[in-house]
Design a protein around this motif. Sequence first.
Motif, PDB file in Angstrom:
ATOM      1  N   ARG A 154       0.817  -1.219   0.000  1.00  0.00           N
ATOM      2  CA  ARG A 154       0.000   0.000   0.000  1.00  0.00           C
ATOM      3  C   ARG A 154       0.848   1.265   0.000  1.00  0.00           C
ATOM      4  O   ARG A 154       0.339   2.359  -0.268  1.00  0.00           O
ATOM      5  CB  ARG A 154      -0.926   0.004   1.208  1.00  0.00           C
ATOM      6  CG  ARG A 154      -1.984  -1.085   1.170  1.00  0.00           C
ATOM      7  CD  ARG A 154      -2.896  -1.030   2.375  1.00  0.00           C
ATOM      8  NE  ARG A 154      -3.632   0.230   2.412  1.00  0.00           N
ATOM      9  CZ  ARG A 154      -4.438   0.576   3.406  1.00  0.00           C
ATOM     10  NH1 ARG A 154      -4.599  -0.225   4.444  1.00  0.00           N
ATOM     11  NH2 ARG A 154      -5.091   1.738   3.367  1.00  0.00           N
ATOM     12  N   SER A 155       2.136   1.140   0.324  1.00  0.00           N
ATOM     13  CA  SER A 155       2.991   2.331   0.393  1.00  0.00           C
ATOM     14  C   SER A 155       3.650   2.655  -0.942  1.00  0.00           C
ATOM     15  O   SER A 155       4.415   3.612  -1.031  1.00  0.00           O
ATOM     16  CB  SER A 155       4.082   2.132   1.459  1.00  0.00           C
ATOM     17  OG  SER A 155       4.974   1.090   1.076  1.00  0.00           O
ATOM     18  N   THR A 156       3.357   1.883  -1.985  1.00  0.00           N
ATOM     19  CA  THR A 156       3.993   2.083  -3.282  1.00  0.00           C
ATOM     20  C   THR A 156       2.944   2.340  -4.354  1.00  0.00           C
ATOM     21  O   THR A 156       2.000   1.555  -4.518  1.00  0.00           O
ATOM     22  CB  THR A 156       4.821   0.848  -3.692  1.00  0.00           C
ATOM     23  OG1 THR A 156       5.779   0.561  -2.668  1.00  0.00           O
ATOM     24  CG2 THR A 156       5.551   1.098  -5.004  1.00  0.00           C
ATOM     25  N   TYR A 157       3.091   3.455  -5.075  1.00  0.00           N
ATOM     26  CA  TYR A 157       2.199   3.734  -6.193  1.00  0.00           C
ATOM     27  C   TYR A 157       2.574   2.846  -7.382  1.00  0.00           C
ATOM     28  O   TYR A 157       3.757   2.617  -7.647  1.00  0.00           O
ATOM     29  CB  TYR A 157       2.296   5.194  -6.630  1.00  0.00           C
ATOM     30  CG  TYR A 157       1.516   6.162  -5.778  1.00  0.00           C
ATOM     31  CD1 TYR A 157       0.133   6.225  -5.851  1.00  0.00           C
ATOM     32  CD2 TYR A 157       2.172   7.022  -4.898  1.00  0.00           C
ATOM     33  CE1 TYR A 157      -0.582   7.131  -5.079  1.00  0.00           C
ATOM     34  CE2 TYR A 157       1.463   7.935  -4.121  1.00  0.00           C
ATOM     35  CZ  TYR A 157       0.082   7.973  -4.218  1.00  0.00           C
ATOM     36  OH  TYR A 157      -0.630   8.855  -3.451  1.00  0.00           O
ATOM     37  N   SER A 158       1.578   2.383  -8.110  1.00  0.00           N
ATOM     38  CA  SER A 158       1.830   1.675  -9.355  1.00  0.00           C
ATOM     39  C   SER A 158       2.145   2.694 -10.447  1.00  0.00           C
ATOM     40  O   SER A 158       2.040   3.903 -10.234  1.00  0.00           O
ATOM     41  CB  SER A 158       0.610   0.825  -9.728  1.00  0.00           C
ATOM     42  OG  SER A 158       0.328  -0.119  -8.710  1.00  0.00           O
ATOM     43  N   LEU A 159       2.536   2.214 -11.610  1.00  0.00           N
ATOM     44  CA  LEU A 159       2.935   3.111 -12.700  1.00  0.00           C
ATOM     45  C   LEU A 159       1.694   3.646 -13.416  1.00  0.00           C
ATOM     46  O   LEU A 159       1.069   2.945 -14.209  1.00  0.00           O
ATOM     47  CB  LEU A 159       3.830   2.382 -13.701  1.00  0.00           C
ATOM     48  CG  LEU A 159       5.089   1.709 -13.136  1.00  0.00           C
ATOM     49  CD1 LEU A 159       5.920   1.115 -14.265  1.00  0.00           C
ATOM     50  CD2 LEU A 159       5.928   2.696 -12.337  1.00  0.00           C
ATOM     51  N   GLY A 160       1.330   4.881 -13.106  1.00  0.00           N
ATOM     52  CA  GLY A 160       0.154   5.493 -13.718  1.00  0.00           C
ATOM     53  C   GLY A 160      -1.123   5.216 -12.951  1.00  0.00           C
ATOM     54  O   GLY A 160      -1.971   6.095 -12.808  1.00  0.00           O
ATOM     55  N   TRP A 161      -1.293   3.997 -12.467  1.00  0.00           N
ATOM     56  CA  TRP A 161      -2.453   3.644 -11.654  1.00  0.00           C
ATOM     57  C   TRP A 161      -2.246   4.143 -10.227  1.00  0.00           C
ATOM     58  O   TRP A 161      -1.120   4.262  -9.756  1.00  0.00           O
ATOM     59  CB  TRP A 161      -2.639   2.134 -11.616  1.00  0.00           C
ATOM     60  CG  TRP A 161      -2.987   1.493 -12.927  1.00  0.00           C
ATOM     61  CD1 TRP A 161      -2.121   0.947 -13.829  1.00  0.00           C
ATOM     62  CD2 TRP A 161      -4.292   1.323 -13.492  1.00  0.00           C
ATOM     63  NE1 TRP A 161      -2.798   0.450 -14.908  1.00  0.00           N
ATOM     64  CE2 TRP A 161      -4.131   0.659 -14.730  1.00  0.00           C
ATOM     65  CE3 TRP A 161      -5.577   1.658 -13.058  1.00  0.00           C
ATOM     66  CZ2 TRP A 161      -5.217   0.336 -15.545  1.00  0.00           C
ATOM     67  CZ3 TRP A 161      -6.661   1.331 -13.862  1.00  0.00           C
ATOM     68  CH2 TRP A 161      -6.478   0.682 -15.100  1.00  0.00           C
ATOM     69  N   ASN A 162      -3.359   4.410  -9.520  1.00  0.00           N
ATOM     70  CA  ASN A 162      -3.241   4.692  -8.084  1.00  0.00           C
ATOM     71  C   ASN A 162      -2.818   3.443  -7.335  1.00  0.00           C
ATOM     72  O   ASN A 162      -1.945   3.479  -6.462  1.00  0.00           O
ATOM     73  CB  ASN A 162      -4.592   5.151  -7.499  1.00  0.00           C
ATOM     74  CG  ASN A 162      -5.030   6.490  -8.005  1.00  0.00           C
ATOM     75  OD1 ASN A 162      -5.682   6.577  -9.028  1.00  0.00           O
ATOM     76  ND2 ASN A 162      -4.693   7.554  -7.294  1.00  0.00           N
ATOM     77  N   ASP A 163      -3.481   2.330  -7.682  1.00  0.00           N
ATOM     78  CA  ASP A 163      -3.299   1.101  -6.927  1.00  0.00           C
ATOM     79  C   ASP A 163      -3.650  -0.079  -7.823  1.00  0.00           C
ATOM     80  O   ASP A 163      -4.569   0.015  -8.650  1.00  0.00           O
ATOM     81  CB  ASP A 163      -4.214   1.127  -5.686  1.00  0.00           C
ATOM     82  CG  ASP A 163      -4.083  -0.122  -4.848  1.00  0.00           C
ATOM     83  OD1 ASP A 163      -2.955  -0.519  -4.554  1.00  0.00           O
ATOM     84  OD2 ASP A 163      -5.125  -0.710  -4.496  1.00  0.00           O
ATOM     85  N   THR A 164      -2.919  -1.181  -7.675  1.00  0.00           N
ATOM     86  CA  THR A 164      -3.193  -2.364  -8.494  1.00  0.00           C
ATOM     87  C   THR A 164      -3.228  -3.625  -7.637  1.00  0.00           C
ATOM     88  O   THR A 164      -2.754  -4.678  -8.054  1.00  0.00           O
ATOM     89  CB  THR A 164      -2.136  -2.519  -9.608  1.00  0.00           C
ATOM     90  OG1 THR A 164      -0.819  -2.470  -9.015  1.00  0.00           O
ATOM     91  CG2 THR A 164      -2.258  -1.422 -10.650  1.00  0.00           C
ATOM     92  N   ASN A 165      -3.775  -3.520  -6.454  1.00  0.00           N
ATOM     93  CA  ASN A 165      -3.901  -4.673  -5.568  1.00  0.00           C
ATOM     94  C   ASN A 165      -4.709  -5.766  -6.284  1.00  0.00           C
ATOM     95  O   ASN A 165      -5.879  -5.562  -6.612  1.00  0.00           O
ATOM     96  CB  ASN A 165      -4.613  -4.259  -4.276  1.00  0.00           C
ATOM     97  CG  ASN A 165      -4.639  -5.364  -3.234  1.00  0.00           C
ATOM     98  OD1 ASN A 165      -4.584  -6.552  -3.555  1.00  0.00           O
ATOM     99  ND2 ASN A 165      -4.716  -4.972  -1.976  1.00  0.00           N
ATOM    100  N   PRO A 166      -4.118  -6.930  -6.544  1.00  0.00           N
ATOM    101  CA  PRO A 166      -4.822  -7.956  -7.320  1.00  0.00           C
ATOM    102  C   PRO A 166      -6.084  -8.483  -6.639  1.00  0.00           C
ATOM    103  O   PRO A 166      -6.959  -9.037  -7.300  1.00  0.00           O
ATOM    104  CB  PRO A 166      -3.775  -9.070  -7.463  1.00  0.00           C
ATOM    105  CG  PRO A 166      -2.811  -8.846  -6.346  1.00  0.00           C
ATOM    106  CD  PRO A 166      -2.763  -7.367  -6.140  1.00  0.00           C
ATOM    107  N   LYS A 167      -6.205  -8.288  -5.331  1.00  0.00           N
ATOM    108  CA  LYS A 167      -7.391  -8.770  -4.615  1.00  0.00           C
ATOM    109  C   LYS A 167      -8.607  -7.880  -4.850  1.00  0.00           C
ATOM    110  O   LYS A 167      -9.742  -8.349  -4.768  1.00  0.00           O
ATOM    111  CB  LYS A 167      -7.100  -8.856  -3.117  1.00  0.00           C
ATOM    112  CG  LYS A 167      -6.049  -9.903  -2.755  1.00  0.00           C
ATOM    113  CD  LYS A 167      -5.846  -9.956  -1.250  1.00  0.00           C
ATOM    114  CE  LYS A 167      -4.801 -11.013  -0.884  1.00  0.00           C
ATOM    115  NZ  LYS A 167      -4.580 -11.077   0.590  1.00  0.00           N
TER     116      LYS A 167
END
Length: 431
Positions: free
Chosen positions: A351-364
């Motif tokens: 949760r402490s790392t932004y994805s590239l361009g996306w806000n979040d990419t948690n697969p769950k």
Amino acid sequence: MNSRRLLGLLLILAALGGIIWGVTCRLVVLQPVTIADTVKKDIELNKIIHNELSDTCSLDGMNSQIERYMRQWQLRGASLSIMRNDSLLFSKGYGWADEEKGARMDASHIMRVASVSKLITAAGIMVLQEQGKLSLKDTVFGPHAILKDSSYLASIRDKNYYKITVEQLLRHEGGFRGFDPMFNTRSIMNSYQLEKAPDTEELVKIVLKRRLRFIPGSSRYYSNFGYLLLSMVIESASGQPYEKFIQENVLRPAGCFDMHIAKNYYSQKYRNEVRYYVPSNEPMVEEYNNSGKMVIRCYGGNNIEGLQGAGAWVCSTPELARFIASIDGNPTIPDIISKESVKLMTAYYDRSTYSLGWNDTNPKVGWTRTGTLSGTTALIKYFPDGECWIFVSNNSTWKGPGFTRYTSNLFSKLRSQYSEKLPPRNLFWKR
């Protein structure tokens, strides 16, 4: 009854059921999609998409809930597109595109999408990396870096600027914290005694004189300025203006032909662009360029055009869905970037790392991209089951960026009630 006769009877009943359902629900049935269709990218969606294509009584309840949600938050207009496994199932506008002119919102209307623009910029960076024109590990500033103009380097006081990489800007780890120069033009003009608003180059030189707030890569802080720098990185690496490169190398290959960099004022809007609205109790503000004029915040309160890749794109929700389909790793619509690039953009660490361009990419929970400006709110939710919901309104709310949380909750509620009722067709291939 033998099996052949039973099968024939079932087929007849299915056909009759489809006809009855299509008639009673007013659904426009489209031809099934073939693999050959998926390579035809020259269809201009906004010329063929309209609300009536998504009129069906099976979704009347969903429409009522969306309209009630809009009344609750005093939204003048909104657009919703729903895609599943790269097939556009539903696309419809609600409320007003321009109430003063009596124009209702249609699926083909384009709107500012604010920070959703960052996802478009990130895709542009991945394209450039695949073209061999840059690497995510490249440094941004320095005599042998991407932005090596001597006028920029002469402005640098903090040597940590030389450590900033392209990937760190994508992840909001460039060292910028607190003061946002993209929304403080008047303050900058007053501090530096400028007679006119600074252009991009002048603004960058001003910011480079400030010290970074943390060592690049050691922390994160959401930065619009970092994505302005990425817009400049794209220009330097490609040799083209930012908008032109993105349109020619990202959007048109994805099948998106009606996406543009926004203008600041209503008089400058595109032909099929909406009017923007702010909450009814929001006061007028001073124009961003220190003219002394009082303006509605969404029309002159900030330099929207100057945001570039950080937040300036305008588009329709169906074309936005088409763009997402082109960077999601699903082969139904060929992606404009490689599988490796899709994996890089959607890799999830914590949760402490932004994805590239996306806000979040948690697969769950799926991939999320939000956007908020005065007069605009946008949300993309790409769920783990391959369904993607996109909502954009031409009205901001008093909740600001927090408003998208309520829209996300609305998505969850509507999905549980109506996902199975979405019509089995693909609006991307309407003839």
